[in-house]
Design an enzyme around this catalytic site. Structure first.
Site, PDB file in Angstrom:
ATOM      1  N   CYS A   2      -8.058 -12.160 -16.893  1.00 53.72           N
ATOM      2  CA  CYS A   2      -8.725 -13.072 -15.846  1.00 53.72           C
ATOM      3  C   CYS A   2      -7.940 -14.379 -15.721  1.00 53.72           C
ATOM      4  CB  CYS A   2     -10.161 -13.331 -16.540  1.00 53.72           C
ATOM      5  SG  CYS A   2     -11.045 -12.038 -17.500  1.00 53.72           S
ATOM      6  N   ASN A  82      -9.297 -16.049 -20.789  1.00 54.38           N
ATOM      7  CA  ASN A  82      -7.930 -15.104 -20.097  1.00 54.38           C
ATOM      8  C   ASN A  82      -7.441 -14.267 -21.113  1.00 54.38           C
ATOM      9  OD1 ASN A  82      -5.990 -13.981 -18.382  1.00 54.38           O
ATOM     10  ND2 ASN A  82      -4.762 -16.062 -18.528  1.00 54.38           N
TER      11      ASN A  82
END
Length: 648
Positions: A2, A82
């Protein structure tokens, strides 16, 4: 995998435009093409703070309910992440037994509840790659953390009126008031290392969070703390029996590192170059899966840069479903994309094949395992063996070293090609009168002191600090300060070259195509074991990665096990004398570049002229200057709040 953007500012301070914040988050859609999510937190009290979080998601685990930002039961914590946490299932079970309630089945939510339970110490329990931000509304504080080896990036700027943080630099810039001021020291370091080290940033007032560090930031201060280091000082006993036991332990750890990286709710495959590391990882995957693995490689028309035959050999040996693409790079079209995606100047030209490999792989799978880290962890680079030779040659009497390093030998005939034996020998001899550490720094430097002295303008030289640019290398040798010099160099590369160059290259090229790359060699349990191995188990003057080859010889075809290391490159020297000659001259000799005041035009002209005359191979230097100039045209010259790739 992400990307996220975040901003915190005190009530009463200049607000951030909500529409611009949403647009900036969408600019990271390449990192997370599947969905987006936002948290717009208002102050809990008149003197409290706003916190806005934006997230782009690439769905890998828990496709249905894993959206971010994620909050805890009390609603006082918000998380964006992430990365991937590979041991999340066991951690989740323990947290459930302690009474924590989960809203999703995602791996990222585990971090949030671990933080509730243990604070920053939660990082010690995570096996994975990650950058994470947690907003604690009750304390008006932000917790930022980055994984041990630096596989996932994280930038932040603690300004007078706001705190900004993001997965990529482009997520900060729209909210960084004032001009984008360049950091001259970062430019100087870039031209030496071919990347901007994490001790600095290309912009003033912006920071990279170093690997294996976290930051706690509140109204009063920024606390940055290292939470992990590889145990180089805990060298194991070098006996045959202990070596056998350690090989068994390595086999168990690396096998498990591969196994837990196969957890995915989307299609998965592997990079397969035909080198030792990618072949080994693919072989371990094959042992765990009951169907053929999708493997991917690319080839070039230039034989010395084409590993296609070895990739095919490995694929046939392992029985994979191999996808191979021969690439004719469209460099003029690719250059603006590289300058945009690599938010800081990036001079490693192997970003080109990595870009095309990621593009090819994403056409079939969403997750790919890689062999990254094997060279740094197990001693695979030729320069490590050169350092062994340098430490041996350092014992020569000074008069002999002066003779061997004399300029006379540099005038002897020999190939100037980057990978030629003659060129390497000349380079080795030229440095013999220096200390081994100085030799190593000059070997890895793209530009050396004397070359930059003839290139920099007087004005730019006056802007540079007095710091020694080799400090970044030598400071990171301290983790292994009581070990031999080669082990110290490897310890430094693990903390410098690996995250700054290799992992940055792979992260940004793969994320540009929405592809997640996982690296079993960078499982910290594997790294910790390898750090304790005696140097002589890893390499000698004839061979590198000995311990790895001996441990896994049954999985690697002998032709691959014994082949010389090739690397992942492109024929830059040829391109700059042919296809890219005009482009390079037009950009590097332009008034636009000269007017920046960094470089004297005469020095650039001389470098281009020497390269065209085949008297020197300046390809890596030309590429570094070219990427620096194109980066500035993309990120400095544009008046846009949200710049896009330029047109050449």
């Amino acid at each position: 995998m992400c990307g996220f953007v975040g901003a915190v500012w005190k009530a009463g301070r200049a607000p951030i435009d909500r529409s611009l914040f949403e647009q900036t988050t969408q600019q990271l859609a390449h990192r997370g093409p599947d969905s987006s999510g936002f948290f717009f937190g208002e102050p809990a009290s008149p003197d409290g703070s706003h916190c806005w979080l934006g997230h782009r998601r690439l769905s890998i685990i828990d496709l249905e309910t894993g959206q971010q930002p994620i909050t805890n039961e009390a609603g006082n914590l918000q998380l964006v992440c992430n990365g991937e946490i590979y041991n999340y299932q066991s951690l989740r079970q323990d947290l459930l037994s302690r009474g924590h309630q989960f809203r999703t089945a995602s791996d990222s939510e585990v971090i949030l509840h671990l933080y509730e339970e243990h604070g920053p110490d939660c990082l010690q329990q995570l096996i994975g790659m990650f950058s994470v931000a947690i907003w604690d509304q009750s304390r008006s504080s932000i917790f930022l953390a980055r994984d041990r080896l630096g596989q996932k990036p994280l930038f932040y700027a603690n300004l007078s009126d706001r705190l900004l943080f993001a997965s990529e630099l482009k997520g900060l810039l729209p909210f960084h008031n004032g001009p984008r001021e360049l950091n001259p020291h970062a430019i100087d370091l870039y031209l030496r290392y071919q990347y901007v080290p994490h001790t600095t940033c290309i912009y003033q007032d912006v920071h990279q969070l170093p690997p294996a560090h976290y930051a706690l930031i509140d109204d009063s201060e920024v606390q940055v703390q290292r939470y992990w280091s590889a145990p180089y000082r805990q060298q194991v006993t070098a006996t045959p029996e202990f070596k056998r036991q350690t090989q068994e332990e390595l086999r168990e750890r690396l096998t498990d590192a591969v196994k837990i990286r196969l957890r995915s709710d989307v299609p998965l495959g592997s990079f397969l170059s035909g080198g030792l590391d990618s072949t080994l990882i693919t072989g371990l995957m094959a042992q765990e899966l009951d169907q053929p693995i999708k493997t991917f490689s690319i080839g070039f028309g230039t034989p010395e840069f084409d590993e296609s035959s070895f990739a095919q050999l490995a694929a046939k040996s392992l029985g994979t479903e191999h996808h191979q693409r021969t690439v004719t790079p469209q460099i003029e079209a690719l250059l603006p994309q590289l300058a945009w995606h690599y938010d800081q100047p990036f001079g490693d030209s192997s970003a080109i094949p990595t870009w095309y490999l990621s593009e090819e792989t994403r056409g079939s799978v969403t997750v790919a395992l890689t062999g990254d880290g094997g060279d740094e962890v197990f001693g695979g680079y030729d320069r490590y063996r050169a350092m062994l030779l340098a430490t041996w040659a350092d014992r020569f009497p000074s008069p002999l070293k002066k003779i061997l390093s004399a300029k006379l030998w540099q005038r002897m005939p020999g190939s100037i090609q980057y990978r030629s034996t003659a060129r390497r020998l000349k380079r080795f001899l030229s440095e013999m009168n220096s200390s081994p550490v100085d030799q190593y720094f000059r070997w890895i430097s793209i530009f050396r002191d004397e070359q930059l002295a003839g290139l920099y303008s007087t004005e730019f030289q006056h802007q540079l600090p007095s710091e020694d640019p080799s400090d970044f290398l030598t400071d990171n040798m301290q983790d292994a300060s009581d070990r031999d010099l080669v082990s110290q160099i490897m310890a430094s590369d693990l903390q410098t070259y690996l995250p700054g160059d290799i992992l940055t290259k792979v992260d940004l090229a793969s994320m540009a195509h929405g592809l997640e790359c996982r690296s079993p060699f960078l499982d910290h349990r594997v790294v910790e074991l390898a750090a304790q191995l005696p140097r002589e188990w890893k390499l000698n003057r004839k061979s590198g990665k000995k311990f790895l080859k001996e441990t896994f010889c049954d999985l690697i075809p002998n032709e691959i096990c014994e082949r010389p290391k090739m690397g992942f490159g492109v024929p830059l020297d040829h391109w700059f004398r042919n296809e890219l000659r005009t482009l390079a001259e037009d950009i590097l000799l332009s008034d636009r570049m000269e007017n920046r005041g960094m470089f004297g035009k005469e020095g650039v002209e001389r470098m281009l002229r020497e390269h065209q005359a085949n008297t020197h191979d300046h390809a890596a230097r030309i590429w570094s200057l070219l990427m620096l100039e194109l980066w500035q045209r993309t990120w400095i010259d544009t008046p846009q709040t949200l710049p896009q790739p330029i047109t050449l």
